[in-house]
Write a protein that holds these residues in place. Structure first.
Motif, PDB file in Angstrom:
ATOM      1  N   THR A 104      16.991  19.802  34.090  1.00  0.00           N
ATOM      2  CA  THR A 104      17.183  20.444  35.103  1.00  0.00           C
ATOM      3  C   THR A 104      19.207  20.596  36.099  1.00  0.00           C
ATOM      4  O   THR A 104      19.117  19.952  34.745  1.00  0.00           O
ATOM      5  CB  THR A 104      16.563  19.909  36.526  1.00  0.00           C
ATOM      6  OG1 THR A 104      17.204  20.756  37.729  1.00  0.00           O
ATOM      7  CG2 THR A 104      16.975  18.750  36.506  1.00  0.00           C
ATOM      8  N   VAL A 127      13.791  23.275  33.451  1.00  0.00           N
ATOM      9  CA  VAL A 127      13.449  23.867  35.328  1.00  0.00           C
ATOM     10  C   VAL A 127      14.769  23.829  36.023  1.00  0.00           C
ATOM     11  O   VAL A 127      14.035  22.409  36.446  1.00  0.00           O
ATOM     12  CB  VAL A 127      11.910  22.564  35.655  1.00  0.00           C
ATOM     13  CG1 VAL A 127      10.690  23.081  37.120  1.00  0.00           C
ATOM     14  CG2 VAL A 127      11.336  22.373  34.301  1.00  0.00           C
ATOM     15  N   VAL A 133      13.606  12.613  33.832  1.00  0.00           N
ATOM     16  CA  VAL A 133      14.345  13.825  34.120  1.00  0.00           C
ATOM     17  C   VAL A 133      15.313  13.623  33.872  1.00  0.00           C
ATOM     18  O   VAL A 133      16.525  12.814  33.863  1.00  0.00           O
ATOM     19  CB  VAL A 133      14.026  13.904  35.815  1.00  0.00           C
ATOM     20  CG1 VAL A 133      15.061  14.652  36.165  1.00  0.00           C
ATOM     21  CG2 VAL A 133      12.293  14.181  35.840  1.00  0.00           C
ATOM     22  N   THR A 136      11.022  27.740  31.773  1.00  0.00           N
ATOM     23  CA  THR A 136      10.006  28.170  33.232  1.00  0.00           C
ATOM     24  C   THR A 136      11.192  29.362  33.197  1.00  0.00           C
ATOM     25  O   THR A 136      11.089  30.906  33.781  1.00  0.00           O
ATOM     26  CB  THR A 136      10.262  27.438  34.111  1.00  0.00           C
ATOM     27  OG1 THR A 136      12.026  26.879  34.585  1.00  0.00           O
ATOM     28  CG2 THR A 136       9.629  26.758  34.036  1.00  0.00           C
ATOM     29  N   GLY A 188      12.242  16.676  31.541  1.00  0.00           N
ATOM     30  CA  GLY A 188      12.174  17.717  32.627  1.00  0.00           C
ATOM     31  C   GLY A 188      13.498  17.852  32.744  1.00  0.00           C
ATOM     32  O   GLY A 188      14.422  17.091  33.205  1.00  0.00           O
ATOM     33  N   SER A 246      11.032  21.072  43.619  1.00  0.00           N
ATOM     34  CA  SER A 246       9.914  21.832  43.858  1.00  0.00           C
ATOM     35  C   SER A 246       8.236  20.521  43.924  1.00  0.00           C
ATOM     36  O   SER A 246       7.350  20.787  44.745  1.00  0.00           O
ATOM     37  CB  SER A 246       9.281  21.708  42.046  1.00  0.00           C
ATOM     38  OG  SER A 246       8.681  20.915  41.798  1.00  0.00           O
ATOM     39  N   THR A 292       3.725  28.610  31.102  1.00  0.00           N
ATOM     40  CA  THR A 292       4.247  27.135  30.707  1.00  0.00           C
ATOM     41  C   THR A 292       3.709  26.238  29.813  1.00  0.00           C
ATOM     42  O   THR A 292       3.482  25.357  29.209  1.00  0.00           O
ATOM     43  CB  THR A 292       4.893  26.438  32.084  1.00  0.00           C
ATOM     44  OG1 THR A 292       6.016  26.797  32.434  1.00  0.00           O
ATOM     45  CG2 THR A 292       5.599  24.721  31.715  1.00  0.00           C
ATOM     46  N   TRP A 341       6.856  19.139  40.135  1.00  0.00           N
ATOM     47  CA  TRP A 341       7.759  18.361  38.774  1.00  0.00           C
ATOM     48  C   TRP A 341       7.609  17.208  37.849  1.00  0.00           C
ATOM     49  O   TRP A 341       7.502  16.408  37.032  1.00  0.00           O
ATOM     50  CB  TRP A 341       8.689  19.195  38.006  1.00  0.00           C
ATOM     51  CG  TRP A 341       7.778  20.724  37.894  1.00  0.00           C
ATOM     52  CD1 TRP A 341       8.618  21.680  38.678  1.00  0.00           C
ATOM     53  CD2 TRP A 341       7.564  20.639  36.650  1.00  0.00           C
ATOM     54  NE1 TRP A 341       7.553  22.882  36.934  1.00  0.00           N
ATOM     55  CE2 TRP A 341       7.675  22.578  36.074  1.00  0.00           C
ATOM     56  CE3 TRP A 341       7.113  20.524  35.348  1.00  0.00           C
ATOM     57  CZ2 TRP A 341       6.754  22.796  35.199  1.00  0.00           C
ATOM     58  CZ3 TRP A 341       7.085  20.364  34.341  1.00  0.00           C
ATOM     59  CH2 TRP A 341       6.773  22.110  33.886  1.00  0.00           C
ATOM     60  N   ARG A 342       7.655  16.421  38.165  1.00  0.00           N
ATOM     61  CA  ARG A 342       8.275  14.552  38.502  1.00  0.00           C
ATOM     62  C   ARG A 342       7.380  14.135  37.968  1.00  0.00           C
ATOM     63  O   ARG A 342       7.054  13.415  37.593  1.00  0.00           O
ATOM     64  CB  ARG A 342       8.828  14.117  39.976  1.00  0.00           C
ATOM     65  CG  ARG A 342       9.654  12.309  40.015  1.00  0.00           C
ATOM     66  CD  ARG A 342      10.453  13.348  38.437  1.00  0.00           C
ATOM     67  NE  ARG A 342      11.137  11.797  38.156  1.00  0.00           N
ATOM     68  CZ  ARG A 342      10.957  10.897  37.014  1.00  0.00           C
ATOM     69  NH1 ARG A 342       9.698  11.343  36.616  1.00  0.00           N
ATOM     70  NH2 ARG A 342      11.103   9.488  36.413  1.00  0.00           N
ATOM     71  N   ARG A 350      20.438  14.989  42.774  1.00  0.00           N
ATOM     72  CA  ARG A 350      19.595  15.565  41.666  1.00  0.00           C
ATOM     73  C   ARG A 350      20.411  14.148  40.862  1.00  0.00           C
ATOM     74  O   ARG A 350      19.494  14.126  39.831  1.00  0.00           O
ATOM     75  CB  ARG A 350      20.997  16.794  40.929  1.00  0.00           C
ATOM     76  CG  ARG A 350      20.362  17.362  39.477  1.00  0.00           C
ATOM     77  CD  ARG A 350      20.715  18.921  39.684  1.00  0.00           C
ATOM     78  NE  ARG A 350      20.827  19.744  39.831  1.00  0.00           N
ATOM     79  CZ  ARG A 350      21.563  20.151  40.985  1.00  0.00           C
ATOM     80  NH1 ARG A 350      22.481  20.087  41.371  1.00  0.00           N
ATOM     81  NH2 ARG A 350      21.338  21.156  41.927  1.00  0.00           N
ATOM     82  N   LEU A 371      13.803  21.581  39.793  1.00  0.00           N
ATOM     83  CA  LEU A 371      12.617  20.762  39.286  1.00  0.00           C
ATOM     84  C   LEU A 371      12.309  19.549  40.208  1.00  0.00           C
ATOM     85  O   LEU A 371      11.351  19.658  41.311  1.00  0.00           O
ATOM     86  CB  LEU A 371      13.254  19.173  38.070  1.00  0.00           C
ATOM     87  CG  LEU A 371      12.147  19.089  37.762  1.00  0.00           C
ATOM     88  CD1 LEU A 371      12.219  18.586  35.945  1.00  0.00           C
ATOM     89  CD2 LEU A 371      13.122  17.432  38.412  1.00  0.00           C
TER      90      LEU A 371
END
Length: 211
Positions: free
Chosen positions: A14, A118, A134, A38, A12, A124, A102, A127-128, A172, A121
Motif C-alpha cells: 500500500t 491495495v 503489510v 486491486t 499487502g 479498509s 481478487t 485487509w490487515r 500508514r 489497505l
C-alpha cells in the motif's frame, strides 16, 4: 471476500497516491512474485462492458458512462468527494466484485508468494487480517503532489484533497511491517526491493515447511 486468500504467504502493498506502488510492484513481479492489483481489477470492472457497469448505471444513471460505455471517472470522483452517501453506494457495488476477482486471481497465483496491491489497505480495516505482512511505499508529501500533478494533470489542491481522504503518512508507516522509501529514483528502489524479496522468499519457505 470474507476470508483471507488461500495462500501460504502474502503481502499487502500500500501507499498514498503518487508514492510509486505500481513501480515497486513491477519490480517484485520481475523477481518472480505474483501480483494482484486491486486498482487494475477495479478498472477492468468499470471499463466498457465491464462487469460492474450495469449495476453502476442502474444506481447512478446513464450519464455516468463515457461515450464508449466505461465509467466516467472524473464525474464519479467529483460526486463521491462531495457526497459520502454516493461513495458508500459506489463501494457497495464495487467492493464485493473486487473481492471476488481478487480471490480468483490469488487462487491461480504461481509465484513463491503473492503481493496484493491495495491503495486503501489501511483504510479498509479488513485487509490487515488477510495478508501475512503489510508493505508501505513511502515518500514525502511534496513528492506525492509533484508526481500526481505531472501524471494526472491535476492541480495541487486537487491532489491534496485526494490525499486528505487517505490515512496520514504517519498512520500508514505505523501500520506497516516493512517500508520502502521512494524519494530517490529507480536505482535507490532496486536494492530495497531485492532485500525484501529475499526476506519474503525465506518466510514463504518457512511457512511451507511448517505446513
Amino acid at each position: 471476500m470474507a476470508t483471507r486468500p488461500q495462500l501460504a504467504f502474502s503481502i499487502g502493498l500500500t501507499g498514498g497516491i503518487g508514492c510509486g506502488k505500481s513501480t515497486v510492484a513491477d519490480m517484485f513481479a520481475a523477481l518472480g512474485a505474483s501480483i494482484v492489483d486491486t486498482d487494475l481489477i477495479a478498472h477492468s470492472l468499470t471499463a466498457p462492458h465491464g462487469a460492474a457497469m450495469p449495476a453502476l448505471l442502474a444506481e447512478f444513471g446513464a450519464d455516468f458512462a463515457t461515450p464508449d460505455g466505461a465509467l466516467d471517472r472524473a464525474k464519479m470522483r467529483a460526486l463521491v468527494f462531495s457526497d459520502a452517501g454516493a461513495r458508500a453506494r459506489l463501494e457497495a457495488i464495487l467492493h464485493p466484485r473486487i473481492r471476488d476477482a481478487t480471490a480468483a486471481a490469488a487462487a491461480i497465483a504461481t509465484g513463491p508468494y503473492v503481493i496484493f496491491v491495495v491503495p486503501l489497505l489501511i483504510e479498509s480495516g479488513t485487509w490487515r487480517e488477510r495478508v501475512s505482512r503489510v508493505l508501505a511505499i513511502d515518500c514525502s508529501e511534496e513528492t506525492q503532489v509533484a508526481r500526481v500533478m505531472t501524471r494526472s494533470a491535476l492541480a495541487a489542491d486537487q491532489v491534496r484533497a485526494i490525499m486528505a481522504t487517505q490515512v496520514t503518512r504517519a498512520q500508514r508507516l505505523a501500520a506497516a511491517d516493512d517500508v520502502i522509501v521512494n524519494d530517490d529514483g529507480l536505482e535507490a528502489l532496486r536494492p530495497q526491493v531485492e532485500r525484501l524479496h529475499a526476506l519474503y522468499i525465506a518466510k514463504a519457505t518457512d511457512r511451507d515447511k511448517q505446513e
